[in-house]
Motif scaffolding. Structure first.
Motif, PDB file in Angstrom:
ATOM      1  N   SER A 156       0.835  -1.191   0.000  1.00  0.00           N
ATOM      2  CA  SER A 156       0.000   0.000   0.000  1.00  0.00           C
ATOM      3  C   SER A 156       0.879   1.253   0.000  1.00  0.00           C
ATOM      4  N   PRO A 157       0.362   2.361  -0.533  1.00  0.00           N
ATOM      5  CA  PRO A 157       1.166   3.589  -0.603  1.00  0.00           C
ATOM      6  C   PRO A 157       1.677   4.071   0.749  1.00  0.00           C
ATOM      7  N   ASP A 158       0.979   3.721   1.839  1.00  0.00           N
ATOM      8  CA  ASP A 158       1.404   4.191   3.155  1.00  0.00           C
ATOM      9  C   ASP A 158       2.311   3.199   3.868  1.00  0.00           C
ATOM     10  N   ALA A 159       2.808   2.178   3.155  1.00  0.00           N
ATOM     11  CA  ALA A 159       3.720   1.202   3.754  1.00  0.00           C
ATOM     12  C   ALA A 159       5.141   1.496   3.294  1.00  0.00           C
ATOM     13  N   PRO A 160       6.070   1.810   4.196  1.00  0.00           N
ATOM     14  CA  PRO A 160       7.463   2.013   3.793  1.00  0.00           C
ATOM     15  C   PRO A 160       7.996   0.748   3.122  1.00  0.00           C
ATOM     16  N   SER A 161       8.672   0.898   1.991  1.00  0.00           N
ATOM     17  CA  SER A 161       9.095  -0.297   1.267  1.00  0.00           C
ATOM     18  C   SER A 161      10.332  -0.026   0.418  1.00  0.00           C
ATOM     19  N   VAL A 162      11.007  -1.119   0.087  1.00  0.00           N
ATOM     20  CA  VAL A 162      12.125  -1.105  -0.846  1.00  0.00           C
ATOM     21  C   VAL A 162      11.832  -2.172  -1.891  1.00  0.00           C
ATOM     22  N   GLY A 163      11.770  -1.782  -3.161  1.00  0.00           N
ATOM     23  CA  GLY A 163      11.461  -2.727  -4.222  1.00  0.00           C
ATOM     24  C   GLY A 163      12.426  -2.593  -5.375  1.00  0.00           C
ATOM     25  N   SER A 164      12.077  -3.210  -6.501  1.00  0.00           N
ATOM     26  CA  SER A 164      12.914  -3.107  -7.691  1.00  0.00           C
ATOM     27  C   SER A 164      12.029  -2.989  -8.921  1.00  0.00           C
ATOM     28  N   ALA A 165      12.652  -2.643 -10.051  1.00  0.00           N
ATOM     29  CA  ALA A 165      11.920  -2.337 -11.278  1.00  0.00           C
ATOM     30  C   ALA A 165      11.602  -3.617 -12.042  1.00  0.00           C
ATOM     31  N   ASN A 166      10.540  -4.306 -11.646  1.00  0.00           N
ATOM     32  CA  ASN A 166      10.196  -5.596 -12.249  1.00  0.00           C
ATOM     33  C   ASN A 166       9.769  -5.471 -13.709  1.00  0.00           C
ATOM     34  N   TRP A 167       8.973  -4.440 -14.036  1.00  0.00           N
ATOM     35  CA  TRP A 167       8.494  -4.285 -15.406  1.00  0.00           C
ATOM     36  C   TRP A 167       9.669  -4.069 -16.363  1.00  0.00           C
ATOM     37  N   SER A 168      10.570  -3.178 -16.004  1.00  0.00           N
ATOM     38  CA  SER A 168      11.695  -2.909 -16.898  1.00  0.00           C
ATOM     39  C   SER A 168      12.619  -4.111 -16.982  1.00  0.00           C
ATOM     40  N   GLY A 169      12.687  -4.925 -15.913  1.00  0.00           N
ATOM     41  CA  GLY A 169      13.480  -6.148 -15.984  1.00  0.00           C
ATOM     42  C   GLY A 169      12.934  -7.116 -17.008  1.00  0.00           C
ATOM     43  N   GLY A 170      11.609  -7.316 -17.006  1.00  0.00           N
ATOM     44  CA  GLY A 170      10.998  -8.187 -18.008  1.00  0.00           C
ATOM     45  C   GLY A 170      11.158  -7.631 -19.409  1.00  0.00           C
ATOM     46  N   THR A 316      10.199  10.482  12.319  1.00  0.00           N
ATOM     47  CA  THR A 316       8.969  10.226  11.577  1.00  0.00           C
ATOM     48  C   THR A 316       8.963  11.132  10.356  1.00  0.00           C
ATOM     49  N   PRO A 317       9.171  10.578   9.160  1.00  0.00           N
ATOM     50  CA  PRO A 317       9.228  11.418   7.963  1.00  0.00           C
ATOM     51  C   PRO A 317       7.865  11.984   7.608  1.00  0.00           C
ATOM     52  N   ALA A 318       7.869  13.075   6.848  1.00  0.00           N
ATOM     53  CA  ALA A 318       6.620  13.723   6.456  1.00  0.00           C
ATOM     54  C   ALA A 318       5.833  12.871   5.470  1.00  0.00           C
ATOM     55  N   THR A 319       6.522  12.100   4.643  1.00  0.00           N
ATOM     56  CA  THR A 319       5.868  11.230   3.678  1.00  0.00           C
ATOM     57  C   THR A 319       6.379   9.802   3.852  1.00  0.00           C
ATOM     58  N   THR A 320       5.607   8.841   3.338  1.00  0.00           N
ATOM     59  CA  THR A 320       5.996   7.439   3.470  1.00  0.00           C
ATOM     60  C   THR A 320       7.159   7.123   2.527  1.00  0.00           C
ATOM     61  N   PRO A 321       8.302   6.677   3.070  1.00  0.00           N
ATOM     62  CA  PRO A 321       9.456   6.400   2.204  1.00  0.00           C
ATOM     63  C   PRO A 321       9.207   5.156   1.344  1.00  0.00           C
ATOM     64  N   ARG A 322       9.562   5.278   0.075  1.00  0.00           N
ATOM     65  CA  ARG A 322       9.475   4.139  -0.826  1.00  0.00           C
ATOM     66  C   ARG A 322      10.607   4.241  -1.843  1.00  0.00           C
ATOM     67  N   MET A 323      11.314   3.158  -2.038  1.00  0.00           N
ATOM     68  CA  MET A 323      12.472   3.149  -2.913  1.00  0.00           C
ATOM     69  C   MET A 323      12.359   1.996  -3.891  1.00  0.00           C
ATOM     70  N   ASP A 324      12.531   2.287  -5.178  1.00  0.00           N
ATOM     71  CA  ASP A 324      12.568   1.247  -6.206  1.00  0.00           C
ATOM     72  C   ASP A 324      13.940   1.268  -6.854  1.00  0.00           C
ATOM     73  N   LEU A 325      14.671   0.170  -6.718  1.00  0.00           N
ATOM     74  CA  LEU A 325      16.025   0.086  -7.237  1.00  0.00           C
ATOM     75  C   LEU A 325      16.017  -0.425  -8.670  1.00  0.00           C
ATOM     76  N   ALA A 326      16.984   0.028  -9.441  1.00  0.00           N
ATOM     77  CA  ALA A 326      17.050  -0.331 -10.852  1.00  0.00           C
ATOM     78  C   ALA A 326      17.496  -1.781 -11.029  1.00  0.00           C
ATOM     79  N   THR A 327      16.980  -2.418 -12.085  1.00  0.00           N
ATOM     80  CA  THR A 327      17.453  -3.730 -12.512  1.00  0.00           C
ATOM     81  C   THR A 327      18.337  -3.541 -13.741  1.00  0.00           C
ATOM     82  N   SER A 328      19.144  -4.561 -14.064  1.00  0.00           N
ATOM     83  CA  SER A 328      20.027  -4.471 -15.228  1.00  0.00           C
ATOM     84  C   SER A 328      20.211  -5.862 -15.818  1.00  0.00           C
ATOM     85  N   LEU A 329      20.522  -5.907 -17.098  1.00  0.00           N
ATOM     86  CA  LEU A 329      20.717  -7.177 -17.793  1.00  0.00           C
ATOM     87  C   LEU A 329      22.179  -7.590 -17.711  1.00  0.00           C
ATOM     88  N   VAL A 330      22.407  -8.858 -17.353  1.00  0.00           N
ATOM     89  CA  VAL A 330      23.756  -9.431 -17.315  1.00  0.00           C
ATOM     90  C   VAL A 330      23.805 -10.532 -18.374  1.00  0.00           C
TER      91      VAL A 330
END
Length: 345
Positions: A156-170, A316-330
């Motif tokens: 959910s948008p209000d859940a702090p999270s760390v993810g990755s770019a799944n669409w661009s990976g595919g 307590t940050p003003a906004t919910t932190p969310r980070m999406d890390l880049a994927t790359s092709l090897v």
């Protein structure tokens, strides 16, 4: 004891009176004691949340030397990358990591929250798609922050999270195969109710559509991210009347299963069929042929989640932190132009 909520002060005596329980029962709920009925605990915690109760100096009281890392299951390869990342940052801050296995890929078991209340970690890193609102409220009432590592869902948008770019990976995995000259490209991915599975297949579809290539519905397979799932689906794909010349697998473990299915079918990789994986776990560099794959920065995801939960334990940050890390092709040795093309090796 009392605590400030925005615009008002609330005392535990008031909450006890409203809940119809004693102050000692309120104390048991706050301290995660097990000798309180579920109904009473829910009633008290709902009132505390509604009244905006947060312990005075809650962060100092709740702080321990622990970060809790929670998995639905432990994979001996994939999970270790995340564990390594969390442990690296924990050590930098003089903290230890407690590892918990609970629930399924969607959420931890209900009894997990009781243990957290007793352990009082500085914060929690969860490898789940979501955390139920009632769990969030209980953690918030004890000033215990959480962060979701999100390789497998869409919090959910209000859940702090760390993810990755799944669409661009595919997308980049499929474009690599198209650029090599493949036209019949299949995709094996994870469960259909996981956002990462859908995002990776959407990236595959986008690459195929933008290249003007048809997609046979039989070429898209949903399953799990394990070796056996990749093997079974690849075996069926390679037995089609017009089998694909390339397979994009949604995980490296699925790709290893596809390699085995090709071997059993008497096919050579990459001469007869190309295979691309996803994750870039260490195993990808040791299988034969070495696996072309999408690098998902699992260790860094663990590191960033640990850094974030430590920061949330102090502010307590003003906004919910969310980070999406880049994927790359090897690119390694498991992909090549299809047999019969001028560029084929």
């Amino acid at each position: 004891m009392d605590s400030e909520a925005p615009g008002e002060r609330v005392t535990l005596a008031e909450v006890a009176g409203e809940a119809g329980v004693s102050l000692s029962t309120i104390s048991k709920v706050l301290n995660g004691r097990a000798d309180v009925s579920a109904a009473t605990r829910t009633r008290v915690e709902t009132l505390l949340a509604d009244r905006g109760y947060v312990r005075r100096h809650g962060r100092a009281e709740a702080r321990t030397d622990l970060i809790e890392l929670v998995f639905p299951e432990l994979d001996p390869i994939w999970s270790m990358e995340l564990i390594d990342g969390v442990e690296t940052v924990a050590k930098e801050h003089g903290l230890s990591v407690v590892l918990t296995v609970s629930g399924n890929r969607h959420a931890p078991d209900p009894d997990w929250i009781e243990g957290v209340m007793r352990r009082r970690p500085i914060g929690i890193v969860l490898v789940f798609a979501e955390l139920a609102p009632e769990y969030r409220e209980r953690l918030r009432s004890r000033a215990i922050p959480f962060v979701i590592i999100d390789p497998a869902g869409d919090p959910s948008p209000d859940a702090p999270s760390v993810g990755s770019a799944n669409w661009s990976g595919g997308l980049m995995a499929t474009r690599h195969l198209i650029d090599l000259g493949h036209r019949r490209i299949a995709a094996i991915t994870g469960p259909e109710d996981m956002m990462c599975s859908l995002a990776r297949v959407d990236g595959y579809r986008s690459a195929m559509n933008s290249a003007g290539l048809p997609i046979d519905p039989a070429w898209i397979r949903f399953g799990d991210f394990h070796v056996s799932g990749g093997r079974d689906h690849a075996r069926e794909l390679l037995a089609l009347d017009e089998p694909p010349t390339a397979i994009f697998a949604g995980s490296d473990l699925q790709a290893v299963g596809a390699l085995d299915a090709a071997r059993v079918a008497g096919l050579r990789v990459p001469e007869d069929v190309s295979i691309v994986g996803y994750d870039d776990i260490p195993l990808a560099r040791w299988v034969t042929p070495r696996l072309t794959t999408v690098h998902q920065p699992l260790k860094r995801m663990g590191e960033e989640a640990a850094r974030l939960v430590i920061r949330l334990s102090d502010e307590t940050p003003a906004t919910t932190p969310r980070m999406d890390l880049a994927t790359s092709l090897v690119v390694r040795e498991s992909t090549a132009p299809p047999a019969g093309t001028p560029a084929a090796r």
